[in-house]
Design an enzyme around this catalytic site. Sequence first.
Site, short mmCIF file in Angstrom:
data_model
loop_
_atom_site.label_atom_id
_atom_site.label_comp_id
_atom_site.label_asym_id
_atom_site.label_seq_id
_atom_site.Cartn_x
_atom_site.Cartn_y
_atom_site.Cartn_z
N ARG A 185 1.12 -1.35 0.17
CA ARG A 185 0.11 0.25 0.00
C ARG A 185 1.21 1.17 -0.19
O ARG A 185 1.68 1.28 0.61
CB ARG A 185 -1.00 -0.42 1.45
CG ARG A 185 -1.43 1.68 1.35
CD ARG A 185 -2.47 0.93 2.69
NE ARG A 185 -3.49 2.28 2.60
CZ ARG A 185 -4.98 2.07 2.53
NH1 ARG A 185 -4.93 1.94 1.85
NH2 ARG A 185 -5.21 3.65 2.27
N HIS B 213 -6.68 0.57 -6.94
CA HIS B 213 -7.40 0.61 -5.64
C HIS B 213 -8.21 -0.69 -5.67
O HIS B 213 -9.32 -0.83 -5.24
CB HIS B 213 -7.89 1.68 -4.90
CG HIS B 213 -8.42 1.55 -2.91
ND1 HIS B 213 -8.10 0.12 -2.76
CD2 HIS B 213 -8.75 2.52 -2.11
CE1 HIS B 213 -7.83 0.27 -1.70
NE2 HIS B 213 -8.86 1.40 -1.24
N GLN C 16 -10.58 -2.56 -3.18
CA GLN C 16 -11.57 -1.64 -2.10
C GLN C 16 -12.53 -2.31 -3.74
O GLN C 16 -13.80 -1.94 -2.66
CB GLN C 16 -11.35 -0.33 -2.58
CG GLN C 16 -12.49 0.33 -2.32
CD GLN C 16 -12.71 0.63 -0.18
OE1 GLN C 16 -11.82 0.64 0.09
NE2 GLN C 16 -13.83 -0.21 -0.34
N CYS D 188 -15.66 4.82 1.12
CA CYS D 188 -14.79 3.82 1.46
C CYS D 188 -13.36 4.16 2.67
O CYS D 188 -13.14 3.39 2.98
CB CYS D 188 -13.70 3.69 0.07
SG CYS D 188 -12.86 5.05 0.12
N ARG E 262 -14.27 -5.70 2.92
CA ARG E 262 -12.95 -5.56 2.99
C ARG E 262 -11.89 -6.82 3.04
O ARG E 262 -10.96 -7.12 2.31
CB ARG E 262 -11.92 -4.28 3.10
CG ARG E 262 -12.67 -2.59 2.59
CD ARG E 262 -12.42 -2.85 1.53
NE ARG E 262 -11.01 -3.11 1.00
CZ ARG E 262 -9.79 -2.07 1.40
NH1 ARG E 262 -9.92 -0.90 1.76
NH2 ARG E 262 -8.30 -2.50 1.21
#
Length: 333
Positions: free
Chosen positions: A105, A132, A135, A268, A313
């Site tokens: 990340r 992403h 996600q 998110c 997630r």
Amino acid sequence: MFQGRNFLKEIDFTKEELNYLVDFSIHLKDLKKRGIPHQYLKGQNIALLFEKTSTRTRAAFTVAANDLGAAPEFLGSNDIQLGKKESVEDTAKVLGSMFDGIEFRGFSQEMVEDLGKYAGVPVWNGLTDAWHPTQMIADFMTLKEEFGELKGKKLVYLGDGRNNVANSLLITGAILGVNITISTPESLFPEQELVDMAKKYAEESGSVIEITTETAEAVKDADALYTDVWVSMGEEDKFEERVNLLKPYQINKELTNHIEGDWILLHCLPAFHDTETLYGKDILERFGIGEMEVTDEVFRGPQARQFQQAENRMHSIKAIMAVTNGNLFIPKV
């Protein structure tokens, strides 16, 4: 089919593969809720590389790894020399020789691509400035849980149309046949190259892609409204500019009154919907606003699904890790 592959961006996977990941995520969630073990990565060691701080991504990968029987090891920006004193290639080869999988990340998509190229083990993109992908599986999983299907549903994203979440929603939705509208100021329209790519996918899936400055008209027939922070990590110097630019794109009761039919709210997270944080208090003091991309009324309203989305997630990351590193029997999809 999945075994040994990296998960770096959505366009590396087909519509059928992405749909499989959504469905497998829902299956693993059901196993988790019923207390049925699913230790597909038992005995493995997983490296979690974090240049950017995180709550959900770190927690999701940690719990997912533990549930799968693997041991996660967190390596923060002060623990690794990635691209500083040691090249990405060298770091990837070292970590790949010790770990069975690597999560990254950070800022650079090129960096995670290089990790995937040289590590020799699956690499998973927890977030970069460009994409992403983990996600997205959680987001479309949530949409499917709520509506039972994805094809033909309409998701409207309001806010910064050039950030990684908007990029990924645009492309993933187009691949899956979900109608995607990006409602944003013209100066924050997604890159044309990305829009063209989305429209090409949409031709195959039947998705409708729209980029607009309108808000009320855009949300009228929405199944889901989605928003994100107005200022992404690393862009703090643009705060005042973004606040002034994006105020008309706030999700509030006045806007949602234009929606006909059932809809859900997605975000998110973290969300700046009140002043119960140091950050929120600072914004109130500096700019005189106590709510940003979504009002507290809508955030706490009956359509809100952001915490279900946040939990997802973990289930979706678990699915991604399991299919790429668990030696599962998966018929061709």
